[in-house]
Design a protein around this motif. Sequence first.
Motif, short mmCIF file in Angstrom:
data_model
loop_
_atom_site.label_atom_id
_atom_site.label_comp_id
_atom_site.label_asym_id
_atom_site.label_seq_id
_atom_site.Cartn_x
_atom_site.Cartn_y
_atom_site.Cartn_z
N ASP A 192 0.84 -1.19 0.00
CA ASP A 192 0.00 0.00 0.00
C ASP A 192 0.88 1.24 0.00
O ASP A 192 1.39 1.67 1.04
N PRO A 193 1.10 1.86 -1.17
CA PRO A 193 2.01 3.00 -1.24
C PRO A 193 1.53 4.23 -0.47
O PRO A 193 2.35 4.98 0.06
N VAL A 194 0.22 4.43 -0.39
CA VAL A 194 -0.29 5.57 0.38
C VAL A 194 0.06 5.39 1.86
O VAL A 194 0.55 6.31 2.53
N ALA A 195 -0.18 4.19 2.38
CA ALA A 195 0.17 3.91 3.78
C ALA A 195 1.67 4.01 4.01
O ALA A 195 2.13 4.46 5.08
N SER A 196 2.46 3.64 3.02
CA SER A 196 3.91 3.74 3.15
C SER A 196 4.35 5.20 3.28
O SER A 196 5.23 5.53 4.09
N PHE A 197 3.76 6.08 2.48
CA PHE A 197 4.08 7.50 2.62
C PHE A 197 3.64 8.02 3.99
O PHE A 197 4.37 8.78 4.64
N ASP A 198 2.47 7.62 4.43
CA ASP A 198 1.99 8.06 5.76
C ASP A 198 2.96 7.62 6.85
O ASP A 198 3.32 8.41 7.74
N LEU A 199 3.38 6.36 6.79
CA LEU A 199 4.31 5.85 7.80
C LEU A 199 5.66 6.56 7.70
O LEU A 199 6.26 6.90 8.73
N ALA A 200 6.13 6.78 6.49
CA ALA A 200 7.42 7.46 6.31
C ALA A 200 7.42 8.83 6.97
O ALA A 200 8.39 9.22 7.62
N MET A 201 6.32 9.55 6.83
CA MET A 201 6.25 10.87 7.44
C MET A 201 6.18 10.78 8.96
O MET A 201 6.73 11.61 9.68
N ALA A 202 5.52 9.75 9.47
CA ALA A 202 5.38 9.59 10.93
C ALA A 202 6.71 9.25 11.59
O ALA A 202 6.95 9.63 12.74
N VAL A 203 7.60 8.54 10.87
CA VAL A 203 8.84 8.05 11.50
C VAL A 203 10.10 8.62 10.86
O VAL A 203 11.20 8.15 11.12
N ASP A 204 9.94 9.64 10.01
CA ASP A 204 11.09 10.31 9.39
C ASP A 204 11.91 9.39 8.49
O ASP A 204 13.14 9.51 8.43
N ALA A 205 11.26 8.48 7.79
CA ALA A 205 11.97 7.59 6.88
C ALA A 205 12.43 8.34 5.64
O ALA A 205 11.79 9.29 5.20
N LYS A 206 13.54 7.88 5.07
CA LYS A 206 14.15 8.56 3.92
C LYS A 206 13.64 8.04 2.58
O LYS A 206 13.77 8.71 1.56
N PHE A 207 13.07 6.82 2.56
CA PHE A 207 12.64 6.23 1.29
C PHE A 207 11.55 5.20 1.55
O PHE A 207 11.41 4.69 2.67
N ILE A 208 10.78 4.91 0.51
CA ILE A 208 9.81 3.82 0.56
C ILE A 208 9.96 2.97 -0.69
O ILE A 208 10.39 3.45 -1.74
N ARG A 209 9.61 1.71 -0.57
CA ARG A 209 9.56 0.80 -1.73
C ARG A 209 8.14 0.30 -1.85
O ARG A 209 7.53 -0.11 -0.87
N GLU A 210 7.60 0.32 -3.08
CA GLU A 210 6.22 -0.09 -3.28
C GLU A 210 5.96 -0.50 -4.73
O GLU A 210 6.78 -0.26 -5.61
#
Length: 268
Positions: free
Chosen positions: A101-119
């Motif tokens: 779920d790319p939308v959820a990945s972006f949401d999580l990335a913003m919550a935990v200050d992640a630098k990248f997502i894979r989807e």
Amino acid sequence: MSWLKTVIGTEKAVIAMCHLRALPGDPGYDSKKGMNWVIDKARDDLMALQNGGVDAVMFSNEFSLPYLTRVKTETTAAMARVIGQLMGEIRVPYGVNVLWDPVASFDLAMAVDAKFIREIFTGAYASDFGVWDTNVGETIRHQHRIGASHVKTLFNIVPEAAVYLGNRDIRAIAKSTVFNNHPDALCVSGLTAGSKTDSALLKVVKETVPDTVVLANTGVCLENVEEQLAIADGCVTATHFKKDGIFDNFVDESRVARFMEKVHQLRG
């Protein structure tokens, strides 16, 4: 110089997966052990990966099998709790992957200050999870709405356990994905987690989009890392780092260290 150098710190980067055990709502979740056990095991794996010398880590809900293409709120919330409790112990750049779920990945990335997502951002597929459709235009607009424009996007263009519904070859897919979406990287995968990425396929993708970062996404191991990194700009590695190279097991620090020693030799 690619963004791998500026964000992760090196070319030919090794991104190690930190696989979270089943979470609340998942069929495999053990409510008796609870979330503290999930966090403890994630910490153990994270420490083994970092002590073994990996360049970056990516947290995923790998044991949320069978996967959803639109995850439930409890999954993202549980992942945020795990990563949030580990943030003070993370010593390398990190990303997230909420499967699938790319939308959820972006949401999580913003919550935990992640630098990248894979989807899986693009395409329509017949898959083990049913007919699988995507909406990259809406997903990328969501990325910018929530202020995540700095989060690097790793596009998996050979989805595991799925085939494209359209009859398109990998060259066309790679070229149009880059032209239409400006991904930060393309990921080339095998059939499942731990399955070797086909080197010939990897070579075709890299030759088609030479100015885009291309990552070997599955099945990279001590025996083939030289071959894979001779083509790819980096790799995402998980199963090989686990005890005896078995997907269900926990990370074995000695396997990580041997792999990374080989990678440092290859970098010269």
